[in-house]
Design a protein around this motif. Structure first.
Motif, PDB file in Angstrom:
ATOM      1  N   LEU A 187     -17.994  34.929   1.365  1.00 25.33           N
ATOM      2  CA  LEU A 187     -18.482  33.922   2.321  1.00 25.33           C
ATOM      3  C   LEU A 187     -17.463  32.780   2.438  1.00 25.33           C
ATOM      4  O   LEU A 187     -17.020  32.216   1.442  1.00 25.33           O
ATOM      5  CB  LEU A 187     -19.829  33.379   1.806  1.00 25.33           C
ATOM      6  CG  LEU A 187     -20.604  32.493   2.772  1.00 25.33           C
ATOM      7  CD1 LEU A 187     -20.994  33.264   4.036  1.00 25.33           C
ATOM      8  CD2 LEU A 187     -21.868  31.943   2.087  1.00 25.33           C
ATOM      9  N   LYS A 188     -17.105  32.440   3.688  1.00 25.37           N
ATOM     10  CA  LYS A 188     -16.113  31.369   3.904  1.00 25.37           C
ATOM     11  C   LYS A 188     -16.785  30.029   4.213  1.00 25.37           C
ATOM     12  O   LYS A 188     -16.243  28.983   3.946  1.00 25.37           O
ATOM     13  CB  LYS A 188     -15.206  31.733   5.085  1.00 25.37           C
ATOM     14  CG  LYS A 188     -14.331  32.950   4.844  1.00 25.37           C
ATOM     15  CD  LYS A 188     -13.459  33.139   6.092  1.00 25.37           C
ATOM     16  CE  LYS A 188     -12.713  34.444   6.083  1.00 25.37           C
ATOM     17  NZ  LYS A 188     -12.147  34.751   7.401  1.00 25.37           N
ATOM     18  N   ALA A 189     -17.974  30.089   4.873  1.00 19.76           N
ATOM     19  CA  ALA A 189     -18.678  28.840   5.202  1.00 19.76           C
ATOM     20  C   ALA A 189     -20.103  29.159   5.627  1.00 19.76           C
ATOM     21  O   ALA A 189     -20.393  30.279   6.076  1.00 19.76           O
ATOM     22  CB  ALA A 189     -17.975  28.094   6.335  1.00 19.76           C
ATOM     23  N   ALA A 190     -20.983  28.155   5.471  1.00 15.44           N
ATOM     24  CA  ALA A 190     -22.372  28.302   5.920  1.00 15.44           C
ATOM     25  C   ALA A 190     -22.650  27.208   6.944  1.00 15.44           C
ATOM     26  O   ALA A 190     -22.220  26.062   6.770  1.00 15.44           O
ATOM     27  CB  ALA A 190     -23.315  28.171   4.723  1.00 15.44           C
ATOM     28  N   PHE A 191     -23.369  27.572   7.992  1.00 13.77           N
ATOM     29  CA  PHE A 191     -23.719  26.619   9.053  1.00 13.77           C
ATOM     30  C   PHE A 191     -25.226  26.398   9.048  1.00 13.77           C
ATOM     31  O   PHE A 191     -25.999  27.371   9.018  1.00 13.77           O
ATOM     32  CB  PHE A 191     -23.324  27.168  10.426  1.00 13.77           C
ATOM     33  CG  PHE A 191     -21.841  27.215  10.660  1.00 13.77           C
ATOM     34  CD1 PHE A 191     -21.189  26.181  11.310  1.00 13.77           C
ATOM     35  CD2 PHE A 191     -21.091  28.308  10.216  1.00 13.77           C
ATOM     36  CE1 PHE A 191     -19.824  26.228  11.525  1.00 13.77           C
ATOM     37  CE2 PHE A 191     -19.723  28.365  10.434  1.00 13.77           C
ATOM     38  CZ  PHE A 191     -19.078  27.320  11.088  1.00 13.77           C
ATOM     39  N   SER A 192     -25.632  25.130   9.131  1.00 12.52           N
ATOM     40  CA  SER A 192     -27.062  24.823   9.246  1.00 12.52           C
ATOM     41  C   SER A 192     -27.451  24.762  10.721  1.00 12.52           C
ATOM     42  O   SER A 192     -26.709  24.218  11.543  1.00 12.52           O
ATOM     43  CB  SER A 192     -27.366  23.481   8.578  1.00 12.52           C
ATOM     44  OG  SER A 192     -28.708  23.127   8.847  1.00 12.52           O
ATOM     45  N   LEU A 193     -28.626  25.287  11.020  1.00  8.50           N
ATOM     46  CA  LEU A 193     -29.176  25.204  12.382  1.00  8.50           C
ATOM     47  C   LEU A 193     -29.578  23.791  12.750  1.00  8.50           C
ATOM     48  O   LEU A 193     -29.827  23.496  13.905  1.00  8.50           O
ATOM     49  CB  LEU A 193     -30.481  26.004  12.457  1.00  8.50           C
ATOM     50  CG  LEU A 193     -30.463  27.499  12.461  1.00  8.50           C
ATOM     51  CD1 LEU A 193     -31.888  28.004  12.527  1.00  8.50           C
ATOM     52  CD2 LEU A 193     -29.706  27.958  13.675  1.00  8.50           C
ATOM     53  N   GLY A 194     -29.746  22.958  11.725  1.00  6.69           N
ATOM     54  CA  GLY A 194     -30.235  21.609  11.982  1.00  6.69           C
ATOM     55  C   GLY A 194     -29.306  20.561  11.373  1.00  6.69           C
ATOM     56  O   GLY A 194     -28.291  20.883  10.738  1.00  6.69           O
ATOM     57  N   ALA A 195     -29.709  19.312  11.548  1.00  7.28           N
ATOM     58  CA  ALA A 195     -28.924  18.218  10.975  1.00  7.28           C
ATOM     59  C   ALA A 195     -29.084  18.191   9.453  1.00  7.28           C
ATOM     60  O   ALA A 195     -28.176  17.816   8.723  1.00  7.28           O
ATOM     61  CB  ALA A 195     -29.393  16.900  11.573  1.00  7.28           C
ATOM     62  N   GLY A 196     -30.261  18.624   8.970  1.00  6.26           N
ATOM     63  CA  GLY A 196     -30.518  18.618   7.530  1.00  6.26           C
ATOM     64  C   GLY A 196     -29.935  19.857   6.861  1.00  6.26           C
ATOM     65  O   GLY A 196     -29.899  20.935   7.460  1.00  6.26           O
ATOM     66  N   VAL A 197     -29.490  19.696   5.612  1.00  9.52           N
ATOM     67  CA  VAL A 197     -28.924  20.837   4.881  1.00  9.52           C
ATOM     68  C   VAL A 197     -29.684  21.100   3.583  1.00  9.52           C
ATOM     69  O   VAL A 197     -29.265  21.912   2.768  1.00  9.52           O
ATOM     70  CB  VAL A 197     -27.420  20.623   4.578  1.00  9.52           C
ATOM     71  CG1 VAL A 197     -26.586  20.696   5.846  1.00  9.52           C
ATOM     72  CG2 VAL A 197     -27.187  19.306   3.845  1.00  9.52           C
ATOM     73  N   ASP A 198     -30.803  20.407   3.406  1.00  9.13           N
ATOM     74  CA  ASP A 198     -31.582  20.564   2.166  1.00  9.13           C
ATOM     75  C   ASP A 198     -32.090  21.998   1.999  1.00  9.13           C
ATOM     76  O   ASP A 198     -32.280  22.459   0.885  1.00  9.13           O
ATOM     77  CB  ASP A 198     -32.753  19.575   2.142  1.00  9.13           C
ATOM     78  CG  ASP A 198     -33.547  19.622   3.432  1.00  9.13           C
ATOM     79  OD1 ASP A 198     -32.981  19.242   4.471  1.00  9.13           O
ATOM     80  OD2 ASP A 198     -34.699  20.070   3.411  1.00  9.13           O
ATOM     81  N   GLY A 199     -32.293  22.728   3.115  1.00 12.02           N
ATOM     82  CA  GLY A 199     -32.763  24.105   3.049  1.00 12.02           C
ATOM     83  C   GLY A 199     -31.752  25.009   2.350  1.00 12.02           C
ATOM     84  O   GLY A 199     -32.106  26.067   1.834  1.00 12.02           O
ATOM     85  N   PHE A 200     -30.481  24.616   2.338  1.00 12.70           N
ATOM     86  CA  PHE A 200     -29.443  25.359   1.619  1.00 12.70           C
ATOM     87  C   PHE A 200     -29.330  24.849   0.188  1.00 12.70           C
ATOM     88  O   PHE A 200     -29.236  25.618  -0.760  1.00 12.70           O
ATOM     89  CB  PHE A 200     -28.078  25.154   2.294  1.00 12.70           C
ATOM     90  CG  PHE A 200     -27.934  25.862   3.606  1.00 12.70           C
ATOM     91  CD1 PHE A 200     -27.240  27.063   3.684  1.00 12.70           C
ATOM     92  CD2 PHE A 200     -28.475  25.335   4.772  1.00 12.70           C
ATOM     93  CE1 PHE A 200     -27.095  27.728   4.895  1.00 12.70           C
ATOM     94  CE2 PHE A 200     -28.334  25.983   5.983  1.00 12.70           C
ATOM     95  CZ  PHE A 200     -27.651  27.186   6.051  1.00 12.70           C
TER      96      PHE A 200
END
Ligand code: OXD
Length: 312
Positions: free
Chosen positions: A61-74
């Motif tokens: 994995l090179k990067a993860a993108f959040s669907l939203g402004a928040g990243v707490d789900g990751f």
């Protein structure tokens, strides 16, 4: 040798999956739960709250993108594969939608719209002046990132005194900045309308609690559009029932959808909306992800990569 396309794993609501082909151009897309894939071939992930442990099973994995402004789900997943870059979604449309929601809710309260709704229901012509003048109604932002700064500017334009509380002092025109734990109580002491836009981290979990509410002026309104985990619901209900707080507007909840038997649904001083203050538009997010992937493939980092250690 033919160039291989970067491969994106989408862990998204079903309606998003169909849009992917057209919007992602030269990126190959596989959809979790629909397509078979080899974990070793996944370069990028797009999700809001990926199943815990899933990202750790993607060795390249090179990067993860959040669907939203928040990243707490990751970041609530203790197995998040540090130091894989995590990119939040930042977009003017999202900021504008959030600003609209916050101005709407704050003004319904400030302009006593519920009172006039009631008068109309009773067929009563009852004029009433503002309980508190605009220039004496302090609006406080807990958290002042992209969305907060944009929204704060609109409150400033309307004549509200605006203040913010952040980890580090921030210079935003027209906004009085408070920073750090020792300045939280002085900040709260003048917030007639308190807006929570914080990221959810270990430090901010439960920040909307009895002590915070007690530090607010009598008759304050609390608006939470950040995460349900910021709020201690029983403390809020106690502060409303005691008459200390005038009202609360809640768009986010610890458990979503909000359970039918949750008393917040029926509390006379609470406005509940179903996490709709600002909704990421699939086509805009996918274009954002396409450009972000192109940046990574060129060896650059998009500007909205978050610090995975602090979640900011
Ligand atoms: C977000 C959200 O983080 O929708 O963007 O909650």
């Amino acid at each position: 040798m033919p160039q291989t396309k970067p491969k994106l794993l989408m862990i998204v609501p079903v309606k998003w999956a169909g849009l992917a082909g057209s919007a992602l151009g030269s990126v190959e897309v596989v959809v979790e739960g629909k397509d078979a894939y080899d974990p070793a071939e996944i370069d990028y992930v797009l999700s809001f709250r990926p199943p815990p442990g899933l990202l750790a099973r993607l060795p390249n994995l090179k990067a993860a993108f959040s669907l939203g402004a928040g990243v707490d789900g990751f970041l609530c997943d203790p197995t998040y594969p540090m130091p894989v870059p995590l990119v939040r979604f930042v977009d003017r449309t999202l900021s504008a939608e959030m600003a609209q929601y916050l101005l709407l809710q704050a003004l319904i309260h400030h302009r006593m719209q519920r009172f006039f709704d009631q008068c109309q229901a009773e067929g009563q012509w009852r004029q009433r002046v503002l309980e508190r003048r605009t220039e004496e109604t302090h609006v406080g932002f807990l958290g002042l990132g992209e969305i907060g700064s944009f929204t704060a500017g609109h409150f400033v334009e309307l004549g509200f005194p605006v203040r913010s509380w952040t980890r580090q002092r921030k210079a935003v025109p027209g906004v009085t900045s408070f920073a750090g734990a020792e300045e939280l109580t002085p900040f709260l002491s003048r917030c007639d309308i308190l807006i929570c836009l914080l990221s959810l981290t270990r430090q901010t979990t439960g920040i909307l609690n009895a002590k915070t509410f007690a530090a607010l002026p009598q008759g304050a309104l609390v608006i939470n559009v950040a995460r349900g985990g910021h709020l201690i619901e029983t403390d809020l209900i106690a502060a409303l029932d005691s008459g200390h707080l005038a009202g609360a507007v809640l768009d986010v909840f610890e458990h979503e959808p909000l359970a039918q038997d949750n008393p917040l649904w029926r509390h006379a001083k609470v406005t509940v909306t179903p996490h709709v203050a600002a909704i990421s538009q699939p086509a805009v997010v996918l274009a954002y992800v396409r450009d972000g992937i192109a940046a990574f493939e060129r060896g650059e980092q998009p500007a909205t990569v978050v610090d995975v250690n602090t979640a900011y």
